[in-house]
Design a protein around this motif. Sequence first.
Motif, PDB file in Angstrom:
ATOM      1  N   GLN A 292      43.926  30.460  31.425  1.00 14.40           N
ATOM      2  CA  GLN A 292      44.694  30.389  32.667  1.00 14.40           C
ATOM      3  C   GLN A 292      46.192  30.369  32.385  1.00 14.40           C
ATOM      4  OE1 GLN A 292      43.205  26.806  34.406  1.00 14.40           O
ATOM      5  NE2 GLN A 292      41.322  27.744  35.207  1.00 14.40           N
ATOM      6  N   ALA A 293      46.578  29.629  31.349  1.00 11.72           N
ATOM      7  CA  ALA A 293      47.992  29.542  30.995  1.00 11.72           C
ATOM      8  C   ALA A 293      48.527  30.898  30.548  1.00 11.72           C
ATOM      9  CB  ALA A 293      48.188  28.493  29.897  1.00 11.72           C
ATOM     10  N   VAL A 294      47.744  31.609  29.744  1.00 10.07           N
ATOM     11  CA  VAL A 294      48.159  32.951  29.297  1.00 10.07           C
ATOM     12  C   VAL A 294      48.221  33.905  30.483  1.00 10.07           C
ATOM     13  CG1 VAL A 294      47.493  34.941  27.893  1.00 10.07           C
ATOM     14  CG2 VAL A 294      47.273  32.614  26.967  1.00 10.07           C
ATOM     15  N   GLY A 295      47.201  33.858  31.340  1.00 12.60           N
ATOM     16  CA  GLY A 295      47.127  34.801  32.445  1.00 12.60           C
ATOM     17  C   GLY A 295      48.195  34.605  33.497  1.00 12.60           C
ATOM     18  N   THR A 296      48.588  33.363  33.749  1.00 10.83           N
ATOM     19  CA  THR A 296      49.578  33.107  34.797  1.00 10.83           C
ATOM     20  C   THR A 296      51.022  33.190  34.309  1.00 10.83           C
ATOM     21  OG1 THR A 296      49.365  30.722  34.381  1.00 10.83           O
ATOM     22  CG2 THR A 296      48.024  31.660  36.157  1.00 10.83           C
ATOM     23  N   LEU A 297      51.226  33.284  33.005  1.00 13.26           N
ATOM     24  CA  LEU A 297      52.595  33.361  32.486  1.00 13.26           C
ATOM     25  C   LEU A 297      53.391  34.529  33.076  1.00 13.26           C
ATOM     26  CD1 LEU A 297      54.778  32.267  30.637  1.00 13.26           C
ATOM     27  CD2 LEU A 297      53.773  33.573  28.746  1.00 13.26           C
ATOM     28  N   PRO A 298      52.814  35.743  33.235  1.00 15.67           N
ATOM     29  CA  PRO A 298      53.600  36.826  33.854  1.00 15.67           C
ATOM     30  C   PRO A 298      54.113  36.492  35.246  1.00 15.67           C
ATOM     31  CG  PRO A 298      51.652  37.718  32.779  1.00 15.67           C
ATOM     32  CD  PRO A 298      51.504  36.226  32.757  1.00 15.67           C
ATOM     33  N   LEU A 299      53.378  35.688  36.002  1.00 22.34           N
ATOM     34  CA  LEU A 299      53.860  35.276  37.321  1.00 22.34           C
ATOM     35  C   LEU A 299      55.134  34.445  37.189  1.00 22.34           C
ATOM     36  CD1 LEU A 299      50.531  34.166  39.062  1.00 22.34           C
ATOM     37  CD2 LEU A 299      51.907  36.170  39.627  1.00 22.34           C
ATOM     38  N   ALA A 300      55.115  33.504  36.262  1.00 26.93           N
ATOM     39  CA  ALA A 300      56.272  32.628  36.072  1.00 26.93           C
ATOM     40  C   ALA A 300      57.482  33.403  35.566  1.00 26.93           C
ATOM     41  CB  ALA A 300      55.913  31.504  35.105  1.00 26.93           C
TER      42      ALA A 300
ATOM     43  N   VAL B 191      59.006  27.228  33.700  1.00 26.97           N
ATOM     44  CA  VAL B 191      57.992  26.196  33.464  1.00 26.97           C
ATOM     45  C   VAL B 191      57.427  25.692  34.788  1.00 26.97           C
ATOM     46  CG1 VAL B 191      57.582  23.884  32.554  1.00 26.97           C
ATOM     47  CG2 VAL B 191      58.945  25.522  31.246  1.00 26.97           C
ATOM     48  N   ALA B 192      58.303  25.452  35.772  1.00 28.91           N
ATOM     49  CA  ALA B 192      57.845  24.948  37.071  1.00 28.91           C
ATOM     50  C   ALA B 192      56.940  25.966  37.753  1.00 28.91           C
ATOM     51  CB  ALA B 192      59.048  24.620  37.954  1.00 28.91           C
ATOM     52  N   ALA B 193      57.339  27.243  37.715  1.00 30.71           N
ATOM     53  CA  ALA B 193      56.513  28.282  38.328  1.00 30.71           C
ATOM     54  C   ALA B 193      55.180  28.421  37.599  1.00 30.71           C
ATOM     55  CB  ALA B 193      57.266  29.614  38.309  1.00 30.71           C
TER      56      ALA B 193
ATOM     57  N   ALA C 164      51.517  27.908  39.266  1.00 31.65           N
ATOM     58  CA  ALA C 164      50.497  28.960  39.258  1.00 31.65           C
ATOM     59  C   ALA C 164      49.180  28.449  38.681  1.00 31.65           C
ATOM     60  CB  ALA C 164      50.999  30.167  38.456  1.00 31.65           C
ATOM     61  N   ILE C 165      49.256  27.718  37.579  1.00 36.31           N
ATOM     62  CA  ILE C 165      48.038  27.139  36.991  1.00 36.31           C
ATOM     63  C   ILE C 165      47.388  26.173  37.979  1.00 36.31           C
ATOM     64  CG2 ILE C 165      47.142  25.672  35.139  1.00 36.31           C
ATOM     65  CD1 ILE C 165      49.365  26.811  33.343  1.00 36.31           C
ATOM     66  N   GLY C 166      48.211  25.389  38.655  1.00 34.50           N
ATOM     67  CA  GLY C 166      47.686  24.444  39.629  1.00 34.50           C
ATOM     68  C   GLY C 166      46.968  25.134  40.775  1.00 34.50           C
ATOM     69  N   LEU C 167      47.514  26.255  41.262  1.00 24.75           N
ATOM     70  CA  LEU C 167      46.876  26.973  42.366  1.00 24.75           C
ATOM     71  C   LEU C 167      45.555  27.598  41.930  1.00 24.75           C
ATOM     72  CD1 LEU C 167      49.963  28.560  44.100  1.00 24.75           C
ATOM     73  CD2 LEU C 167      48.265  27.096  45.190  1.00 24.75           C
ATOM     74  N   VAL C 168      45.512  28.139  40.724  1.00 24.06           N
ATOM     75  CA  VAL C 168      44.250  28.702  40.225  1.00 24.06           C
ATOM     76  C   VAL C 168      43.177  27.617  40.187  1.00 24.06           C
ATOM     77  CG1 VAL C 168      43.098  29.663  38.185  1.00 24.06           C
ATOM     78  CG2 VAL C 168      45.307  30.575  38.928  1.00 24.06           C
ATOM     79  N   ASN C 169      43.536  26.446  39.695  1.00 25.02           N
ATOM     80  CA  ASN C 169      42.552  25.366  39.598  1.00 25.02           C
ATOM     81  C   ASN C 169      42.215  24.762  40.956  1.00 25.02           C
ATOM     82  OD1 ASN C 169      41.728  24.695  36.689  1.00 25.02           O
ATOM     83  ND2 ASN C 169      43.929  25.050  36.513  1.00 25.02           N
ATOM     84  N   ALA C 170      43.192  24.716  41.865  1.00 28.01           N
ATOM     85  CA  ALA C 170      42.904  24.208  43.210  1.00 28.01           C
ATOM     86  C   ALA C 170      41.863  25.085  43.888  1.00 28.01           C
ATOM     87  CB  ALA C 170      44.186  24.154  44.038  1.00 28.01           C
ATOM     88  N   TRP C 171      42.008  26.403  43.773  1.00 26.57           N
ATOM     89  CA  TRP C 171      41.030  27.307  44.376  1.00 26.57           C
ATOM     90  C   TRP C 171      39.674  27.159  43.694  1.00 26.57           C
ATOM     91  CZ3 TRP C 171      44.806  28.692  47.648  1.00 26.57           C
ATOM     92  CH2 TRP C 171      44.427  29.395  48.780  1.00 26.57           C
ATOM     93  N   ASN C 172      39.693  26.931  42.398  1.00 24.12           N
ATOM     94  CA  ASN C 172      38.444  26.750  41.663  1.00 24.12           C
ATOM     95  C   ASN C 172      37.748  25.452  42.090  1.00 24.12           C
ATOM     96  OD1 ASN C 172      36.445  27.251  39.743  1.00 24.12           O
ATOM     97  ND2 ASN C 172      37.570  26.251  38.112  1.00 24.12           N
TER      98      ASN C 172
END
Length: 337
Positions: free
Chosen positions: A105-113, A130-132, A136-144
């Motif tokens: 998740q961290a690797v995948g969401t890095l381009p968003l940040a 870092v904040a972004a 992004a990681i938080g939103l992926v996990n919230a949906w999960n």
Amino acid sequence: MMAIDLALVLCASCAGVAFAGGWLFARLAGRRGWVDAPEHRRLHRTPTPRGGGIGIAAVLATVVFAAYAKGGPGVSLAGGLLVTAGAGLVDDIRPLAPAAKLFAQAVGTLPLALAWPLAPQLATPVPGIVAAWLLAIGLVNAWNFMDGSNGLVTLQALLLGACVAAVLPATDAGGAVAWALVAACIGFLPLNFPRARVFLGDVGSHALGFAAALLLLQAAARGGATAALVWLPLSAVLIDAGVTLGGRLRRGCIPWQAHRDHLYQRIIAAGVGHSAVALAFASWTLVVVGLAVALAAGGADPSLAWAVAGGVYGVGVVTRLAAGYRWPITEPPESKA
């Protein structure tokens, strides 16, 4: 007229791919045994294939690439979505260790940040990146975390996409992603709501969380009232996930351990149907989406938009806490961290 016809064809195609992908994968998953079996922490009663959100992931990756390919980070964003959703797909097929999933998740969401760091006006972009990234990681996990009831998170994502499509300019790349999100969710819903023939799976929930992060971070980069208004359709997911996580951390529970502490889980466990719960959550989101669209149409000042967003979240948290007393946790104590 031609542009409208083309848009309708593209939306229908997105819906068709999401439906076909989910239906085909459900057949494969059923034969291979990639199913969720009933057990005391789950809310379903029959073995059900998982991973049906693979069609949604394919649609979103394709549209993200196309929308941002011209002079933008289309390749990296689409690749990041595939890495994020791919980690979910692996977990749907064979359980993945929490640390390995978080790393993906961290690797995948890095381009968003990197594409849309928060507070870009800072002297150095690192804190904003870092904040972004964490958001992004938080939103992926919230949906999960919220994906445990028929149609619940798919309806939430559909309404999020509709809200963003309404408040962004028609030519905005984020608007294209928003419409694709709406169409893909419409295509998948008949497979999962009101009766679940296949579950979204982590591949689907990760893809939806990634899309939510993309839309939120791009809106934040645009600034103005839009940056605040996009938070409104996220409120149902973020409030239940956030309050639940806070309560579990306060009690010393292991955050990633399976549980039935979310409000929607408690209500269903008390005997309320999946459809009623999903529609109740959707009703809240529909109201706040209407509020967001009205404020955008009226040219609301950013300060007013942020005040309204803060008020919605405040009311939502109080409502969630009150509902927690109405439907308390009934599960036995878990192992502690």
